[in-house]
Design a protein around this motif. Structure first.
Motif, mmCIF file in Angstrom:
data_model
loop_
_atom_site.group_PDB
_atom_site.id
_atom_site.type_symbol
_atom_site.label_atom_id
_atom_site.label_comp_id
_atom_site.label_asym_id
_atom_site.label_seq_id
_atom_site.Cartn_x
_atom_site.Cartn_y
_atom_site.Cartn_z
ATOM 1 N N GLY A 9 0.850 -1.228 0.033
ATOM 2 C CA GLY A 9 -0.114 0.080 -0.141
ATOM 3 C C GLY A 9 0.602 1.074 -0.174
ATOM 4 N N LYS A 10 2.163 1.145 0.164
ATOM 5 C CA LYS A 10 2.980 2.250 0.113
ATOM 6 C C LYS A 10 4.342 2.378 -1.129
ATOM 7 C CE LYS A 10 2.355 3.196 4.902
ATOM 8 N NZ LYS A 10 3.078 3.366 6.228
ATOM 9 N N ASN A 306 -4.997 -2.770 -2.027
ATOM 10 C CA ASN A 306 -5.463 -1.263 -2.063
ATOM 11 C C ASN A 306 -7.127 -1.248 -1.859
ATOM 12 O OD1 ASN A 306 -2.928 0.276 -2.219
ATOM 13 N ND2 ASN A 306 -2.700 -1.038 -4.205
ATOM 14 N N GLU A 307 -7.800 -2.173 -2.415
ATOM 15 C CA GLU A 307 -9.229 -2.033 -2.402
ATOM 16 C C GLU A 307 -9.735 -2.253 -0.893
ATOM 17 O OE1 GLU A 307 -13.451 -3.524 -1.981
ATOM 18 O OE2 GLU A 307 -11.527 -4.669 -1.597
ATOM 19 N N ALA A 309 -7.793 -1.689 1.669
ATOM 20 C CA ALA A 309 -7.337 -0.636 2.517
ATOM 21 C C ALA A 309 -8.005 0.984 1.863
ATOM 22 C CB ALA A 309 -5.833 -0.460 2.245
ATOM 23 N N LYS A 310 -8.695 0.822 1.014
ATOM 24 C CA LYS A 310 -9.822 1.984 0.353
ATOM 25 C C LYS A 310 -8.518 2.931 -0.119
ATOM 26 C CE LYS A 310 -13.416 1.187 3.725
ATOM 27 N NZ LYS A 310 -14.346 0.422 3.044
ATOM 28 N N LEU A 311 -7.503 2.470 -0.707
ATOM 29 C CA LEU A 311 -6.600 3.502 -1.400
ATOM 30 C C LEU A 311 -6.984 3.448 -3.084
ATOM 31 C CD1 LEU A 311 -3.329 2.398 0.279
ATOM 32 C CD2 LEU A 311 -4.692 4.468 0.914
ATOM 33 N N TYR A 312 -8.106 3.816 -3.332
ATOM 34 C CA TYR A 312 -8.823 3.822 -4.842
ATOM 35 C C TYR A 312 -7.890 4.459 -5.631
ATOM 36 C CZ TYR A 312 -12.614 2.079 -1.885
ATOM 37 O OH TYR A 312 -13.387 1.544 -1.093
ATOM 38 N N SER A 313 -7.437 5.813 -5.660
ATOM 39 C CA SER A 313 -6.596 6.169 -6.613
ATOM 40 C C SER A 313 -5.132 5.471 -6.596
ATOM 41 C CB SER A 313 -6.079 7.752 -5.790
ATOM 42 O OG SER A 313 -5.208 8.361 -6.819
ATOM 43 N N ARG A 314 -4.575 5.097 -5.790
ATOM 44 C CA ARG A 314 -3.468 4.215 -6.066
ATOM 45 C C ARG A 314 -4.028 2.905 -6.932
ATOM 46 N NH1 ARG A 314 1.467 3.617 -3.705
ATOM 47 N NH2 ARG A 314 2.347 1.652 -3.514
ATOM 48 N N ILE A 449 -13.093 8.105 -5.445
ATOM 49 C CA ILE A 449 -11.914 8.953 -5.122
ATOM 50 C C ILE A 449 -12.292 10.272 -4.773
ATOM 51 C CG2 ILE A 449 -9.919 10.164 -5.987
ATOM 52 C CD1 ILE A 449 -9.444 7.476 -7.768
ATOM 53 N N LYS A 452 -14.142 10.179 -1.340
ATOM 54 C CA LYS A 452 -13.121 10.189 -0.511
ATOM 55 C C LYS A 452 -12.194 11.507 -0.279
ATOM 56 C CE LYS A 452 -9.495 7.144 1.641
ATOM 57 N NZ LYS A 452 -8.426 6.189 1.015
#
Length: 453
Positions: A9-10, A306-307, A309-314, A449, A452
């Protein structure tokens, strides 16, 4: 050797995707290089031996469909659990694949032993190559549970950010099989001359070795799974979650094997050399397609994590990068094959008729890559999101509604070239539908996105 897991995620997206995909690409390239070596030695044994091996391809696709489908479901679920910080459920998922490998392996072995000749005739074996096909199939059975285990655990290792361990397992698998192949097939040195049975024995030994290594990786203290014996107890809630994503993937691969079955039957009507040509083409094509699958395998856990962790842009940016990379590889591979297909044909056989068939088949069949590359990335995106049913509908529709009718319609007009044309044309039509659904999913990400932000 470092077992440090990657943080999904990073960090910069391209290096992370390459770190996830690189070992996956190396894995599938190594495995398919072994398959290519297998075909090379059996072609040297006789064209009929290569044709007999080719008859087993749909059976191998069924095994792969079940194993990879289950593994994708397990990997997707485990990655989402890691992303949501529910590590206990992820660890239990690892235990289930051992239970499932044993059960599915036993079921498959029992079905084959109940009627091997009937199965082989169904998959296109002619009377001339049936004895050789039977020898290979029966000899390979002890490795089936380990083959399931290899395919399932590979997805689990990717899900915890250790794709390099999948590569090490594949290197062991390919090295053992490739080294043993000629010694057991031709009886070099002190080894017995086993013919086509030797190729199967080499495969079984390599599968057992690789399966044991996978078990070692999952129970290491450095693994996020930290596999313990109590994790192996069946948990039907987790198994159900695995197959909510995995079952559609299994159906996809079973339908793909149906397409291969149709190819075998149609080409068997031309000659056994035509069936042998399919064996060469499928393995050459597999080197590139499996590279694309490797990128997809690297992409899938990134999407799932990422889904979760809700990191949709990434997530969206990662998918777009994967599409660009895969298309570049596909285009380069197509240009190489169009230019050098005669040299590839000579490498496999000194039979002029087989060489001529191979050159034409390679040049036509490899056109599939242009549309297959982005399609595979989007399909893995859907699987990573837990939308296995969407992936199933898109790919099953391709096989049943487009490919099978083309295999029926094209040969009367174009002869054997019509058989080679069916796959690229079917994929081109299916690409339009997959593109539509992928763009629709992109818009969903973009709205999430905005919400959020």
């Amino acid at each position: 050797m470092s077992d440090k897991s990657l943080n999904l995620g990073k960090g910069p997206i391209l290096p992370l995707l390459l770190k996830m995909s690189g070992p996956s690409i190396a894995t599938v390239l190594v495995v398919n290089l072994y398959n290519l070596i297998d075909a090379f030695w059996l072609a040297r044994l006789s064209p009929n031996a290569l044709a007999a091996l080719t008859i087993s391809i749909p059976i191998q696709l069924i095994l792969s469909g079940i194993g990879v489908g289950t593994g994708l479901g397990a990997g997707s679920y485990a990655a989402r659990m890691f992303g949501a910080e529910e590590n206990r459920k992820a660890r239990q998922t690892a235990g289930q694949v051992f239970f499932l490998s044993a059960v599915l392996g036993a079921l498959f072995i029992g079905m084959v032993l109940a009627g091997p000749e009937l199965i082989l005739r169904f998959f296109g074996a002619t009377e001339e190559i049936l004895p050789l096909s039977r020898q290979y199939l029966l000899t390979s059975l002890p490795g089936v549970p380990f083959l399931f285990l290899i395919m399932m655990t590979g997805n689990l290792l990717r899900a915890e950010g250790r794709p390099h361990l999948v590569m090490y397992s594949a290197l062991l698998y390919a090295a053992v099989g490739s080294i043993l192949d000629p010694f057991l097939i031709f009886g070099w040195g002190l080894f017995p001359k086993l013919g086509i049975r030797g190729a199967a024995v080499a495969a079984v030994i390599s599968q057992i070795a690789c399966g044991l290594l996978a078990f070692y990786y999952l129970q290491q203290g450095s693994s996020k799974y930290k596999l313990k014996w109590h994790h192996l107890r069946p948990d039907y809630r987790i198994i159900r979650s695995i197959y909510q994503t995995g079952f559609p993937s299994i159906i996809i691969n079973l339908v793909v094997s149906l397409g291969m079955l149709m190819h075998n039957h149609i080409l068997g009507g031309y000659s056994d050399l035509a069936v042998a040509t399919l064996g060469i083409v499928s393995r050459m094509n597999g080197l590139v397609m499996m590279t694309l699958y490797g990128i997809g395998h690297g992409l899938m856990p990134l999407v799932a994590y990422n889904e979760g962790a809700k990191l949709y842009s990434r997530l969206l940016a990662t998918v777009k990068v994967a599409v660009k990379i895969s298309f570049g590889i596909a285009l380069l591979s197509l240009l190489i094959v169009e230019a050098f297909s005669p040299a590839f044909a000579i490498l496999f056989s000194n039979n002029p008729e087989l060489q001529a068939l191979t050159v034409t088949a390679l040049r036509i069949n490899f056109l599939i890559l242009i549309t297959a590359a982005p399609s595979l990335m989007w399909i893995n995106m859907f699987i990573g999101l837990g939308q296995g049913k969407t992936a199933m509908v898109l790919l099953v529709g391709r096989e049943t509604l487009i490919l099978l009718p083309l295999l029926w319609l094209l040969p009367p007009w174009f002869g054997i070239n019509g058989v080679w044309m069916a796959q690229p044309l079917a994929n081109a039509f299916a690409f339009l539908f997959i593109l539509y659904w992928a763009k629709r999913q992109y818009r969903i990400f973009e709205s999430l996105i905005i919400d959020k932000g």
